[in-house]
Design an enzyme around this catalytic site. Structure first.
Site, short mmCIF file in Angstrom:
data_model
loop_
_atom_site.label_atom_id
_atom_site.label_comp_id
_atom_site.label_asym_id
_atom_site.label_seq_id
_atom_site.Cartn_x
_atom_site.Cartn_y
_atom_site.Cartn_z
CG PHE A 180 14.29 0.07 -9.89
CD1 PHE A 180 13.82 -1.05 -10.07
CD2 PHE A 180 13.58 1.19 -9.64
CE1 PHE A 180 12.42 -1.19 -10.17
CE2 PHE A 180 12.24 1.08 -10.02
CZ PHE A 180 11.69 -0.17 -10.04
CB CYS A 181 17.97 -3.00 -13.80
SG CYS A 181 19.71 -2.89 -13.32
CB THR A 182 17.38 -7.90 -12.31
OG1 THR A 182 16.36 -7.63 -13.27
CG2 THR A 182 17.14 -8.99 -11.48
#
Length: 319
Positions: A180-182
């Site tokens: 996951f990331c922003t």
């Protein structure tokens, strides 16, 4: 009170003429009083822009007139303050820099997981959950149980992935991986990289942390803390409500109340995270920029040199 609409978007698509897109796109943004950063490369577009709603929507409509960007998706958020003070259209080698040739999310990528299904996935003990963001982002919030690669830039992630014990067990069996990331863009490349390296079960959070916080109510959430964003909001929480963090204008790292109360904090000059690593001459220069910014603010003018924008936006929409 004037409100500013922020729109974040990215798309991996072949743009061999990307350099020719710069000038007319900049003209369109300026004509519509839109500020922010747009990155263009042969592999696509990545951006966060802000301004009056009618102006932002006009820029999005302009982009979608290009058949290659007709299905461009974007995320919206509102702010009482201008998130950006300048408009920049930059030509880049990559729209999010990983530095690994041949990785193309249009060819192979991880399996998208909707926010509603994310909790079940990362709750599986057989899944290795990886936060692909920078250490200062992870420091103010992440998902429970996620592995922190402790990197200072996204370009450092490939080396970490190649050495991470959790990804290379003694059994030789490649594990399930959830990333996951922003906003999603970094995971497009990181999951594509793992797939290219023979990992078959690779997943990533569709829409990123921001979509999760927008969608999942706090009482059902596995998110802990705040999510760092690359604009004047600095951080957001559930419902994308602006958080309590400030930004060090010198090192661009998020600051909490304890940081702001530290004797090492000086607005625009230093904070506990950077005071020891900046020279006196750098602090003097920062002090003068801060003084000019405060003068401009008192006159209700915009002083570009001390604007709140990050010096670099490694992943504008994908944060």
């Amino acid at each position: 009170m004037t409100e500013f609409l922020t729109a974040a978007f990215y798309k991996f698509v072949e743009l061999p003429d990307f350099a020719q897109l710069k000038a007319p796109l900049l003209t369109c943004c300026e004509a519509n009083d839109v500020k922010g950063t747009i990155l263009l490369a042969t592999e696509g577009i990545n951006s966060t822009i802000a301004g009056p709603a009618v102006g932002v929507h006009a820029v999005l409509a302009y982009l979608r007139r290009d058949p290659r960007l007709a299905d461009l998706q974007h995320k919206e958020a509102w702010s009482a303050k201008a998130p950006f003070y300048r408009m920049k259209v930059r030509l880049k080698r990559e729209i999010v820099t990983m530095g690994v040739p041949g990785i193309d999310p249009n060819l192979v990528v991880g399996t998208y997981v909707k926010p509603q299904d994310w909790n079940a996935l990362i709750g599986d003990p057989d899944v290795v959950v990886i936060d692909t963001r920078n250490d200062y982002e992870v420091g103010i919030g992440t998902f429970a149980g996620a592995v922190n690669p402790d990197i200072q830039s996204f370009a450092m992630l490939p080396q970490w992935l190649a050495q991470a014990p959790a990804l290379h067990p003694a059994t030789g069996k490649k594990p399930k991986v959830a990333m996951f990331c922003t906003g999603g863009i970094r995971c497009e490349k990181s999951t594509a990289l793992l797939r290219a390296q023979g990992f078959d079960e690779v997943f990533h959070l569709e829409g990123g942390i921001l979509k999760y916080l927008e969608t999942i109510p706090p009482e059902q959430s596995l998110w802990q803390g705040q999510c760092f964003v690359f604009d004047e909001r600095v951080s957001v929480g559930h419902g994308l409500i602006p958080g309590q963090h400030d930004l060090c204008r010198a090192c661009r790292q998020p600051l909490d109340d304890a940081d702001l109360a530290s004797p090492l904090f000086e607005a625009g000059v230093s904070c506990p995270k950077c005071h020891a690593i900046t020279r006196d001459i750098q602090k003097d220069g920062a002090r003068e920029r801060q003084r000019q910014w405060e003068l401009a603010k008192a006159r209700q003018q915009v002083h570009i040199g001390a604007s709140p924008e990050p010096k670099a936006m490694p992943a504008t929409a994908g944060r």
